[in-house]
Design an enzyme around this catalytic site. Sequence first.
Site, PDB file in Angstrom:
ATOM      1  N   HIS A  36       0.831  -1.217   0.000  1.00  0.00           N
ATOM      2  CA  HIS A  36       0.000   0.000   0.000  1.00  0.00           C
ATOM      3  C   HIS A  36       0.864   1.265   0.000  1.00  0.00           C
ATOM      4  O   HIS A  36       0.435   2.311   0.476  1.00  0.00           O
ATOM      5  CB  HIS A  36      -0.978   0.011   1.183  1.00  0.00           C
ATOM      6  CG  HIS A  36      -2.036  -1.038   1.033  1.00  0.00           C
ATOM      7  ND1 HIS A  36      -3.176  -0.846   0.293  1.00  0.00           N
ATOM      8  CD2 HIS A  36      -2.097  -2.312   1.494  1.00  0.00           C
ATOM      9  CE1 HIS A  36      -3.911  -1.957   0.321  1.00  0.00           C
ATOM     10  NE2 HIS A  36      -3.277  -2.862   1.033  1.00  0.00           N
ATOM     11  N   THR A  37       2.070   1.143  -0.502  1.00  0.00           N
ATOM     12  CA  THR A  37       2.946   2.313  -0.624  1.00  0.00           C
ATOM     13  C   THR A  37       2.922   2.862  -2.046  1.00  0.00           C
ATOM     14  O   THR A  37       3.280   4.013  -2.262  1.00  0.00           O
ATOM     15  CB  THR A  37       4.402   1.950  -0.282  1.00  0.00           C
ATOM     16  OG1 THR A  37       4.690   0.721  -0.930  1.00  0.00           O
ATOM     17  CG2 THR A  37       4.606   1.789   1.205  1.00  0.00           C
ATOM     18  N   ASP A  38       2.499   2.018  -3.010  1.00  0.00           N
ATOM     19  CA  ASP A  38       2.632   2.465  -4.412  1.00  0.00           C
ATOM     20  C   ASP A  38       1.791   3.707  -4.703  1.00  0.00           C
ATOM     21  O   ASP A  38       2.284   4.688  -5.254  1.00  0.00           O
ATOM     22  CB  ASP A  38       2.387   1.328  -5.431  1.00  0.00           C
ATOM     23  CG  ASP A  38       1.071   0.590  -5.294  1.00  0.00           C
ATOM     24  OD1 ASP A  38       0.282   0.909  -4.380  1.00  0.00           O
ATOM     25  OD2 ASP A  38       0.833  -0.318  -6.115  1.00  0.00           O
ATOM     26  N   SER A  69     -12.463 -17.551 -22.548  1.00  0.00           N
ATOM     27  CA  SER A  69     -11.731 -17.842 -21.312  1.00  0.00           C
ATOM     28  C   SER A  69     -11.701 -19.352 -21.113  1.00  0.00           C
ATOM     29  O   SER A  69     -12.744 -19.980 -20.901  1.00  0.00           O
ATOM     30  CB  SER A  69     -12.416 -17.163 -20.116  1.00  0.00           C
ATOM     31  OG  SER A  69     -11.981 -17.796 -18.924  1.00  0.00           O
ATOM     32  N   GLY A 122      -7.575 -14.383  -6.376  1.00  0.00           N
ATOM     33  CA  GLY A 122      -7.835 -13.932  -5.000  1.00  0.00           C
ATOM     34  C   GLY A 122      -6.716 -14.234  -4.026  1.00  0.00           C
ATOM     35  O   GLY A 122      -6.871 -14.057  -2.817  1.00  0.00           O
ATOM     36  N   SER A 126      -1.977 -11.025  -7.953  1.00  0.00           N
ATOM     37  CA  SER A 126      -2.234 -10.174  -9.117  1.00  0.00           C
ATOM     38  C   SER A 126      -2.531 -10.903 -10.410  1.00  0.00           C
ATOM     39  O   SER A 126      -1.907 -10.649 -11.448  1.00  0.00           O
ATOM     40  CB  SER A 126      -1.051  -9.250  -9.365  1.00  0.00           C
ATOM     41  OG  SER A 126      -0.880  -8.456  -8.271  1.00  0.00           O
ATOM     42  N   SER A 128      -5.131 -10.364 -12.071  1.00  0.00           N
ATOM     43  CA  SER A 128      -5.715  -9.393 -13.001  1.00  0.00           C
ATOM     44  C   SER A 128      -4.627  -8.571 -13.686  1.00  0.00           C
ATOM     45  O   SER A 128      -4.712  -8.311 -14.893  1.00  0.00           O
ATOM     46  CB  SER A 128      -6.730  -8.494 -12.296  1.00  0.00           C
ATOM     47  OG  SER A 128      -6.147  -7.856 -11.201  1.00  0.00           O
ATOM     48  N   ASP A 173       1.589  -3.860  -9.346  1.00  0.00           N
ATOM     49  CA  ASP A 173       1.317  -5.183  -9.924  1.00  0.00           C
ATOM     50  C   ASP A 173       1.619  -5.218 -11.419  1.00  0.00           C
ATOM     51  O   ASP A 173       2.271  -6.135 -11.915  1.00  0.00           O
ATOM     52  CB  ASP A 173      -0.151  -5.561  -9.696  1.00  0.00           C
ATOM     53  CG  ASP A 173      -0.525  -5.501  -8.228  1.00  0.00           C
ATOM     54  OD1 ASP A 173       0.381  -5.375  -7.394  1.00  0.00           O
ATOM     55  OD2 ASP A 173      -1.727  -5.570  -7.925  1.00  0.00           O
ATOM     56  N   TYR A 223     -10.446  -1.175  -0.355  1.00  0.00           N
ATOM     57  CA  TYR A 223      -9.156  -0.733  -0.905  1.00  0.00           C
ATOM     58  C   TYR A 223      -9.219   0.771  -1.207  1.00  0.00           C
ATOM     59  O   TYR A 223      -8.353   1.544  -0.798  1.00  0.00           O
ATOM     60  CB  TYR A 223      -8.836  -1.528  -2.175  1.00  0.00           C
ATOM     61  CG  TYR A 223      -7.506  -1.176  -2.813  1.00  0.00           C
ATOM     62  CD1 TYR A 223      -6.364  -1.897  -2.507  1.00  0.00           C
ATOM     63  CD2 TYR A 223      -7.390  -0.115  -3.712  1.00  0.00           C
ATOM     64  CE1 TYR A 223      -5.140  -1.576  -3.089  1.00  0.00           C
ATOM     65  CE2 TYR A 223      -6.174   0.213  -4.296  1.00  0.00           C
ATOM     66  CZ  TYR A 223      -5.060  -0.528  -3.990  1.00  0.00           C
ATOM     67  OH  TYR A 223      -3.851  -0.209  -4.559  1.00  0.00           O
TER      68      TYR A 223
HETATM   69  C1  GLA Z   1      -3.029  -4.374  -4.806  1.00  0.00           C
HETATM   70  C2  GLA Z   1      -2.877  -3.193  -5.754  1.00  0.00           C
HETATM   71  C3  GLA Z   1      -1.456  -2.625  -5.751  1.00  0.00           C
HETATM   72  C4  GLA Z   1      -0.961  -2.367  -4.340  1.00  0.00           C
HETATM   73  C5  GLA Z   1      -1.232  -3.561  -3.437  1.00  0.00           C
HETATM   74  C6  GLA Z   1      -0.903  -3.281  -2.002  1.00  0.00           C
HETATM   75  O1  GLA Z   1      -2.274  -5.457  -5.248  1.00  0.00           O
HETATM   76  O2  GLA Z   1      -3.224  -3.572  -7.065  1.00  0.00           O
HETATM   77  O3  GLA Z   1      -1.380  -1.484  -6.536  1.00  0.00           O
HETATM   78  O4  GLA Z   1      -1.531  -1.201  -3.820  1.00  0.00           O
HETATM   79  O5  GLA Z   1      -2.590  -3.993  -3.498  1.00  0.00           O
HETATM   80  O6  GLA Z   1       0.443  -3.062  -1.849  1.00  0.00           O
END
Ligand code: GLA
Length: 388
Positions: A36-38, A69, A122, A126, A128, A173, A223
């Site tokens: 959660h720093t990005d 898919s 989930g 990442s 997605s 991500d 989020y």
């Molecule tokens: C998800 C978001 C990222 C990042 C993380 C937490 O993966 O897609 O951009 O914020 O949460 O670090």
Amino acid sequence: MKLKIDDVRTRFIKHLGGEPGSVYASPGRINLIGEHTDYNGGFVFPGAVEQGMIAEIRPNGTRTIRAYSIDLKDYAEFSIDDEKGPNASHFRYIFGVAREMMALGIPVEGFDTAFAGDVPNGAGMSSSAALESCYAFAINDLFGEGKIDKMTLAKVGQATEHKYIGVNCGIMDQFASVHGKKDNLMRLDCRSGEFEYFPWNPKGYKLVLINSCVKHELVGSPYNDRRNSCENCVKTIKELHPEKEITTLREATWDELKEIEGKVSAEDIKRATFVLGEKDRVLAVCDALENGDYETVGQKMYETHYGLSKEYEVSCEELDFLNDIAKECSVTGSRIMGGGFGGCTINLVAEELYDNFVKTAVEKFQQKYGKKPVVIDVVIGDGSRKLC
Ligand code: GLA
């Protein structure tokens, strides 16, 4: 990538007919530290993994995307000129990426495509971003002569999340998926976009994910709430210090955070406390890695878990339980990975403790929650690429 080109090709021909197309792959990611720093202009420390998305694509000379898919056994057709696009999120990723590439001036045309993935959905790895990056890379290659640079491709995926999915994510991500390099982690400064590869060879240690298989739902969403809290703190600091150049919490100091106590909610302060702490922890981990000091790396991972659980409040009972087991088993470092609200813990484990930890975590979790968590050994792999 464990997925095989042949498997995708067989289904592509079966469901879309005609000649084979080109095949592209893009990975999921882990993140050692920097959560959660990005979107707060801070640092992240991700690496691409072996698991990812694979897609076969063949331009069809129309304005329509025909997509299948393989995992969901779902088919849709949608026009790239229609502003609304398909409803199902797995198709919206493709549609959004195509539209964003068009907005960059790439002469995108319709195509036939089949896709599949082995990033657990989930898990906080990442899946997605892997899908978005796969199509951004492919569209750039097929219609854009490869002229869009990698960071812009990552931003295409991020914009797709914002505009077509509704998650105001940061860049980590998609960045990791596009830029990944085998056996290397990457330290990205999300404010400047500068990054460095760090060879990842932790002698005597292993990285292992324990997937709680509890699923998070980021859309709509806790989020975005976290992000709003951070932005609110920045806005309030700026009001008190109009002369200060501040656009994200990256520029905020501990003193300023104290100053805004009472002016923003206690919850907002807790969120920002985590972010400022996390900013310091990523840098401490970088120093520790340069000295081969994995004990410090691990300690910081535990501190991050505490912060994500108690300050940022994105953990859940199952993940806290897995973190406690890691401590009991003397695991060097352990924490929630990714956005939170379910998914995995990432664990840095001394090799000699690995077997016992994995066995204990699986057994205890199953006893308590009645289902087995999934153990995923981390292998750091390459980023987006054309396979054939
Ligand atoms: C998800 C978001 C990222 C990042 C993380 C937490 O993966 O897609 O951009 O914020 O949460 O670090």
